[in-house]
Write an enzyme that holds these catalytic residues in place. Structure first.
Site, PDB file in Angstrom:
ATOM      1  N   PHE A  85       0.184  11.855   7.065  1.00 44.99           N
ATOM      2  CA  PHE A  85      -0.447  10.570   7.352  1.00 44.99           C
ATOM      3  C   PHE A  85      -1.755  10.494   6.568  1.00 44.99           C
ATOM      4  O   PHE A  85      -2.582  11.403   6.626  1.00 44.99           O
ATOM      5  CB  PHE A  85      -0.705  10.413   8.841  1.00 44.99           C
ATOM      6  CG  PHE A  85      -1.026   8.992   9.210  1.00 44.99           C
ATOM      7  CD1 PHE A  85      -0.010   8.077   9.441  1.00 44.99           C
ATOM      8  CD2 PHE A  85      -2.340   8.571   9.308  1.00 44.99           C
ATOM      9  CE1 PHE A  85      -0.298   6.760   9.766  1.00 44.99           C
ATOM     10  CE2 PHE A  85      -2.643   7.244   9.627  1.00 44.99           C
ATOM     11  CZ  PHE A  85      -1.619   6.341   9.856  1.00 44.99           C
ATOM     12  N   LYS A 125       5.957   7.787  -0.024  1.00 40.22           N
ATOM     13  CA  LYS A 125       6.296   9.028   0.706  1.00 40.22           C
ATOM     14  C   LYS A 125       7.808   9.179   0.618  1.00 40.22           C
ATOM     15  O   LYS A 125       8.526   8.899   1.577  1.00 40.22           O
ATOM     16  CB  LYS A 125       5.903   8.886   2.174  1.00 40.22           C
ATOM     17  CG  LYS A 125       4.469   9.159   2.485  1.00 40.22           C
ATOM     18  CD  LYS A 125       4.370   9.301   3.998  1.00 40.22           C
ATOM     19  CE  LYS A 125       2.999   9.027   4.492  1.00 40.22           C
ATOM     20  NZ  LYS A 125       2.932   8.973   5.963  1.00 40.22           N
ATOM     21  N   ASP A 141       0.815  -1.223   0.000  1.00 41.42           N
ATOM     22  CA  ASP A 141       0.000   0.000   0.000  1.00 41.42           C
ATOM     23  C   ASP A 141       0.845   1.269   0.000  1.00 41.42           C
ATOM     24  O   ASP A 141       0.653   2.153  -0.830  1.00 41.42           O
ATOM     25  CB  ASP A 141      -0.982   0.012   1.198  1.00 41.42           C
ATOM     26  CG  ASP A 141      -0.293  -0.244   2.537  1.00 41.42           C
ATOM     27  OD1 ASP A 141       0.926  -0.509   2.564  1.00 41.42           O
ATOM     28  OD2 ASP A 141      -0.987  -0.182   3.573  1.00 41.42           O
ATOM     29  N   ASP A 177       7.025   4.255   3.382  1.00 40.57           N
ATOM     30  CA  ASP A 177       7.288   5.442   4.189  1.00 40.57           C
ATOM     31  C   ASP A 177       8.812   5.488   4.433  1.00 40.57           C
ATOM     32  O   ASP A 177       9.554   5.949   3.569  1.00 40.57           O
ATOM     33  CB  ASP A 177       6.464   5.295   5.473  1.00 40.57           C
ATOM     34  CG  ASP A 177       6.512   6.500   6.387  1.00 40.57           C
ATOM     35  OD1 ASP A 177       6.673   7.618   5.906  1.00 40.57           O
ATOM     36  OD2 ASP A 177       6.379   6.316   7.612  1.00 40.57           O
TER      37      ASP A 177
HETATM   38  P1  5GP Z   1       7.699   2.015   6.475  1.00 41.13           P
HETATM   39  O1  5GP Z   1       8.049   3.196   7.299  1.00 41.13           O
HETATM   40  O2  5GP Z   1       8.318   0.782   7.024  1.00 41.13           O
HETATM   41  O3  5GP Z   1       8.049   2.246   5.012  1.00 41.13           O
HETATM   42  O4  5GP Z   1       6.139   1.863   6.542  1.00 41.13           O
HETATM   43  C1  5GP Z   1       5.590   1.122   7.571  1.00 41.13           C
HETATM   44  C2  5GP Z   1       4.118   0.978   7.473  1.00 41.13           C
HETATM   45  O5  5GP Z   1       3.579   2.110   8.095  1.00 41.13           O
HETATM   46  C3  5GP Z   1       3.418   0.928   6.117  1.00 41.13           C
HETATM   47  O6  5GP Z   1       3.404  -0.334   5.532  1.00 41.13           O
HETATM   48  C4  5GP Z   1       2.013   1.345   6.542  1.00 41.13           C
HETATM   49  O7  5GP Z   1       1.326   0.231   7.063  1.00 41.13           O
HETATM   50  C5  5GP Z   1       2.302   2.333   7.645  1.00 41.13           C
HETATM   51  N1  5GP Z   1       2.209   3.712   7.159  1.00 41.13           N
HETATM   52  C6  5GP Z   1       3.206   4.546   6.802  1.00 41.13           C
HETATM   53  N2  5GP Z   1       2.716   5.736   6.437  1.00 41.13           N
HETATM   54  C7  5GP Z   1       1.374   5.631   6.562  1.00 41.13           C
HETATM   55  C8  5GP Z   1       0.298   6.543   6.317  1.00 41.13           C
HETATM   56  O8  5GP Z   1       0.439   7.698   5.891  1.00 41.13           O
HETATM   57  N3  5GP Z   1      -0.953   6.061   6.570  1.00 41.13           N
HETATM   58  C9  5GP Z   1      -1.199   4.810   7.028  1.00 41.13           C
HETATM   59  N4  5GP Z   1      -2.466   4.472   7.255  1.00 41.13           N
HETATM   60  N5  5GP Z   1      -0.213   3.938   7.277  1.00 41.13           N
HETATM   61  C10 5GP Z   1       1.062   4.347   7.029  1.00 41.13           C
END
Ligand code: 5GP
Length: 175
Positions: free
Chosen positions: A151, A130, A99, A102
């Site tokens: 977010f 992002k 999805d 981040d």
């Molecule tokens: P990472 O920082 O490891 O790339 O992302 C970790 C997880 O954080 C993502 O898979 C997602 O589940 C959650 N996440 C990161 N940014 C967002 C956001 O803006 N909205 C939502 N709902 N979840 C997020």
């Protein structure tokens, strides 16, 4: 702290058009092959459900789950592969359906794990990127939208398990 929906970042129409484009690109790139879709639960379920119907190829789907123990809208805690794929991926053309990327920590961990399962190829399709927040480099082969550092919820993405059913993607603001 309480939260409410902020502005719409991506409408249902914008998402549908881009998901169709991604499906067409994937179909062209994997022509003649059977594609193994690895859907990362839970947030990618809605994206996967739409994307897979735009892929005109034989596909196999399996699900895995990654849990990041963060705090509210800051998902930067410990990351755990809470459910592995159940099907073998040896020699398969694996496409991870994610999805949102981040910091990149989740996908980096998942990618390293999936590489140990000896796929013929391993690519990643992420709906949202992002890019400003990246801490760990991770190769993204297909990206739906690059979004700012806010977010977001909707279209499968949650806040405390809410909002997954929104047909569009919106920011969430503290009130
Ligand atoms: P990472 O920082 O490891 O790339 O992302 C970790 C997880 O954080 C993502 O898979 C997602 O589940 C959650 N996440 C990161 N940014 C967002 C956001 O803006 N909205 C939502 N709902 N979840 C997020």
């Amino acid at each position: 702290m309480r939260h409410e929906l902020g502005r719409t970042l991506l409408t249902a129409e914008q998402i549908a058009a881009r998901v169709a484009e991604l499906g067409a690109a994937i179909t062209a790139d994997y022509r003649g092959k059977t594609l193994f879709l690895a859907c990362v639960l839970r947030g990618s379920a809605v994206f996967w459900a739409d994307l897979c119907r735009h892929i005109a190829l034989p596909t196999v789907t399996d699900f895995c789950a990654v849990h990041s123990y963060g705090d509210g809208t800051d998902p930067s805690g410990v990351i755990l592969l809470s459910q592995d794929l159940t099907l073998p991926t040896t020699g398969r053309e694996v496409l991870v359906v994610e999805d949102i990327v981040d910091t990149g920590r989740t996908l980096s961990l998942l990618r390293a794990h999936l590489l140990t399962r000896q796929p013929a190829s391993l690519r990643i399709c992420a709906l949202l990127d992002k890019v400003e927040r990246r801490q760990v480099p991770v190769p993204l082969d297909y990206v739906g939208f690059t979004i700012p550092n806010e977010f977001v919820v909707g279209y499968g993405l949650d806040f405390a398990q809410e909002y997954r059913n929104l047909p569009y993607i919106a920011t969430l603001k503290a009130i």
